[in-house]
Design an enzyme around this catalytic site. Structure first.
Site, PDB file in Angstrom:
ATOM      1  N   ASP A 161       0.873  -1.166   0.000  1.00 41.33           N
ATOM      2  CA  ASP A 161       0.000   0.000   0.000  1.00 41.33           C
ATOM      3  C   ASP A 161       0.918   1.225   0.000  1.00 41.33           C
ATOM      4  OD1 ASP A 161      -2.176   1.679   0.091  1.00 41.33           O
ATOM      5  OD2 ASP A 161      -3.123   0.695   1.795  1.00 41.33           O
ATOM      6  N   TRP A 162       0.385   2.336  -0.432  1.00 43.40           N
ATOM      7  CA  TRP A 162       1.228   3.515  -0.647  1.00 43.40           C
ATOM      8  C   TRP A 162       1.811   4.023   0.665  1.00 43.40           C
ATOM      9  CZ3 TRP A 162       0.020   1.208  -4.618  1.00 43.40           C
ATOM     10  CH2 TRP A 162       0.256   1.669  -5.907  1.00 43.40           C
TER      11      TRP A 162
END
Length: 823
Positions: free
Chosen positions: A227-228
């Protein structure tokens, strides 16, 4: 050149470059090897592509907004999910996007989760089956997906710091099962690893979850992406199975990977294997990139989004007032009838092509309606009495009053959890006032998750529209007027109140960053049915404008073994006067079990269209997954022998048919005695479960994850934890003032951005800044927060200046080279 051959020609540094993004949305381009860059983009309910130029708002390209995940799931329609996936893929193709970052299938463990609108269900079978069809719909068009957020990411508060403490059986049966179904039935090109820890280990670094289970047990063939900003320790993440770090960290982590290889902390085979998976992803994307962008009609796509939303709204209550007639004198009350809440906030937020609203749609259909505002959507906490007085006067003068209400934006946002499960106060006041003024009231809800309804008995009908996407106004109007019959079913249980929840105090991240999953497998309807707790509306509930009967139940066998396939057959008849669709829900329960269980669990479902007066025959197949549970003691999925009940119903509480089948199995013969070891779980007395009870089934205490030897602020903390020291309080105060200044004109973005900055572990800023923030920068900040010594702290920061400049110039050089190569 075959990518498996290509990767062996690369240096360790070149392979390491592949393992981090080129920027926020692209992989690396390597012209030396003829390797293109591919783009990924958000989009569980439509394409959210970051861009510039015409048809761009707030930095994102205009796109079609489809129903949110909650609305999609309420269709209980596998075909609809596949069609939505395919339609979004068409838009990806037109915009040269290779991977769509969705769907999200985290379990709705609690109504508090602010991101519930992005997730399908409280049930893993429903979530997994729908996700598999969505993924197949996208990937059949040559576009990849990213199944997220893997795993046990069920809260937004301190999501980058939180530690989900969950027993293995619950993890396997509830929180991983949906992912397993989607992986085995659809093989998503990528899976996105979540921010949180599971039992003390970050998901991005968790080899057991990523390598052993996902790849080893399930046979996942694709790439795991973070995930970012989820990566804090790149080396630990690579060893844990994470292939691609996003967004890009410049050359900061490339250097760390090369150093770890030289120091023997990271094997060449690990780097090569991860780089191979990135090359495989790029290779699968190349055919799409080589084709010219197809013509794309937004008008036609808008019609598709509207059509696919028609089966999503759920009719919760109706005493016959619906459908209404065009000849009636109708009042439409509530600003959400003109400004629908059709999507949530955060990374899934779409810049829509056009949004239909109910008032205009009624007028377009030639229906004479009167409108009263009722409340101001910009003021969720202020009751405007003049608006209410106007609405009351109008309600008294008409045949039927339709009141439109919705959750506040803050209760449907990534990065923040809900503080309650109530509607905004002005809307509650409006409902009460209008229902007191008129006996003919219909309430239309637009929420992303369940809400309390203390007013539930007063309106004659309640329609839950959810977030229907840009066609919301058209679909809601069609249902109210009876042009289509509602066919949606709830994908989550609606509790009466917060007090009805199994563990109301254990859902949010505590001060030690722990989230205790004390209820184990008893999530949603599993808990309510086990304990007999009354609910507002049960899982799977949804009414129609027609009536259906179920009959002719037959089983393909009365006795089976665990590995036998097994068919359940029955018929559904439409005995009403209008065409409709019914969802047949198949549940399975074991009468007498050696382990604690829910009375029954969903194992299959099918949506069936039945014409008025017609009957349809239905058959569904079950396999061993319908009967197995995960045994921690035996470390295996086990089918317990015994007599199982097969339930066929219209909801979890509306069972129409029932039969029994005997399963002959001795797989559970060595299981431990749960009646003695976990009596409260066995009895379903979840609210009285103690720390010792939870430890008996999990082997863990929450205290096991608390470091009591050192309470100083560290690199792994977030700024939200820095206020414990005077200097930390000052430092955070400066950050807060900067954020308030920068985001003063962006209230919708403030909550998400503020919480992200405050809750991200400091080590993650290194990657986010492409290495311009260095390890020494972080050490200097930590030193200042702990000691308040400015000069010493500044000296530590300066010691990393050379690294910062090196990373900055390397990044600049890369950008220049890429621009030249693209020309």
């Amino acid at each position: 050149m075959d990518y498996k051959t290509l990767v062996k020609k690369m240096t360790i540094r070149e392979q390491a470059c592949l393992l981090t993004g080129a920027d926020f949305w692209h992989t690396w381009q390597m012209t030396k090897y003829g390797l293109p860059s591919i783009m990924v983009a958000d989009g569980p309910n439509g394409l959210r592509k970051v861009g510039k130029g015409e048809n761009v708002k707030n930095g994102t390209v205009q796109a079609i907004c489809f129903p949110s995940a909650t609305a999609m799931a309420s269709s209980w329609d596998k075909d609809v999910l596949k069609k939505i996936g395919g339609a979004i893929a068409d838009e990806c193709i037109a915009n040269r996007v290779s991977v769509l970052l969705g769907p999200g299938i985290n379990i709705k463990r609690s109504p508090f989760c602010g991101r519930n609108f992005e997730y399908y269900s409280e049930d893993p079978v429903l979530a997994g089956e729908l996700a598999a069809n969505f993924v197949n719909g996208v990937q059949e068009k040559g576009v990849g997906t990213s199944l997220k957020h893997y795993a046990a990411n069920n809260t937004e508060k301190k999501r980058m710091l939180s530690n989900s403490i969950v027993d293995e059986r619950a993890l396997r049966e509830i929180y991983l099962r949906g992912f397993e179904i989607a992986v085995k039935k659809a093989q998503p090109w990528t899976i996105m690893s979540a921010y949180n820890k599971i039992n003390g280990v970050y998901c991005t670094e968790n080899s057991w979850v990523q390598n052993d289970i996902l790849r080893g047990e399930w046979g996942f063939e694709g790439l795991i992406v973070s995930d970012w900003t989820a990566v804090g320790n790149r080396i630990a993440a690579l060893n844990g199975g994470l292939d691609l770090e996003m967004p890009g960290s410049g050359f900061a982590n490339v250097r760390k990977i090369a150093k770890a290889y030289r120091d023997g902390e990271l094997g060449a085979e690990v780097i090569e294997e991860c780089a191979t998976r990135v090359l495989d992803l790029v290779t699968k994307s190349v055919p799409l990139l080589k084709k010219p962008a197809p013509a794309f009609s937004k008008d036609e796509q808008h019609k598709v989004a509207t059509d696919l939303a028609r089966g999503c709204p759920v009719l919760l209550k109706n005493d016959g007032i619906l459908p209404i007639s065009k000849e009636q004198n109708i009042a439409i009350i509530g600003e959400r009838a003109k400004i629908p809440l059709y999507q949530g906030l955060g990374s899934s937020r779409i810049y829509p092509y056009k949004v239909d609203n109910v008032v205009d749609t009624f007028v377009e259909k030639g229906v004479n309606v009167k409108y009263a505002r009722g409340y101001d959507v910009a003021c969720d906490d202020v009751v405007n009495q003049s608006f209410i007085d106007e609405a009351v006067a109008l309600a008294k003068s008409v045949d039927v009053a339709i009141v439109f209400v919705a959750s506040s934006k803050a209760h449907a946002s990534e990065g923040a959890d809900r503080t309650n499960i109530s509607l905004p106060e002005p809307q509650l006041a409006l409902i009460d006032a209008v229902c007191e003024a008129s006996k003919n009231v219909v309430v239309v809800l637009q929420t992303g998750s369940s809400v309390e309804m203390p007013w539930v008995d007063t309106p004659r009908a309640i329609l839950q529209a959810h977030f229907l996407g840009e066609g919301a106004g058209t679909v809601i109007t069609e249902i109210l007027l009876g042009e289509i019959s509602p066919s949606g079913k709830l994908s989550e249980t609606y509790p009466i109140s917060i007090e009805s929840l199994p563990c109301p105090n254990d859902y949010l991240t505590d001060e030690e960053n722990n989230v205790l999953y004390k209820e184990s497998i008893f999530v949603g309807y599993r808990y309510y049915e086990k304990t007999g707790t009354p609910v507002l509306f049960p899982f799977g509930h949804g009414l129609s404008y027609t009536d259906f009967t179920f009959a002719d139940l037959s089983l393909s066998a009365k006795t089976i073994t665990p590995d036998d396939k097994f068919t359940v057959s029955f018929s559904i008849a439409n005995i009403g006067k209008v065409d409709g669709a019914e969802v047949a829900q198949i549940y399975v329960g074991l009468k007498d079990s050696r382990v604690f269980r829910a009375p029954k669990e969903l194992k299959e479902f099918i949506k069936v269209n039945v014409a008025a007066g017609a009957k349809e025959n239905v058959s569904v197949e079950l396999d061993r997954r319908a009967f197995e549970y995960f045994s921690k003691e035996l470390n295996a999925w086990v089918v317990e022998g015994g007599t199982y009940e097969i339930f066929v119903g219209s909801s979890s509480s509306d069972i129409r048919l029932k039969a029994e089948v005997t399963v002959k199995s001795d797989e559970a013969k060595d299981e431990i005695n749960y009646k003695e070891m976990a009596p409260l779980y066995f009895a379903g007395d979840i609210k009285n479960v103690t720390a010792d009870d939870f430890a008996n089934i999990s082997g863990m205490y929450a205290e096991d994850f608390i470091d009591k030897t050192d309470d100083r602020f560290t690199r792994d903390n977030g700024f939200c934890e820095a206020k414990k020291t005077p200097s930390g309080k000052k430092f955070v105060g400066v950050i807060e003032k900067i954020l308030e200044t920068v985001l003063k004109d962006k209230p919708d973005a403030y909550i998400m951005v503020y919480n992200t900055i405050m809750e991200i572990p400091l080590t993650h800023f290194i990657g986010v800044s492409f290495g311009i923030v260095t390890d020494q920068t972080i050490d200097g900040i930590v030193h200042y927060i702990n000691t308040g010594k400015r000069l010493q702290s500044f000296g530590i920061v300066l010691s990393g200046a050379l690294d910062a400049f090196a990373n900055m110039f390397s990044l600049l050089g890369k950008v220049i080279i890429e621009k030249i190569s693209r020309k």
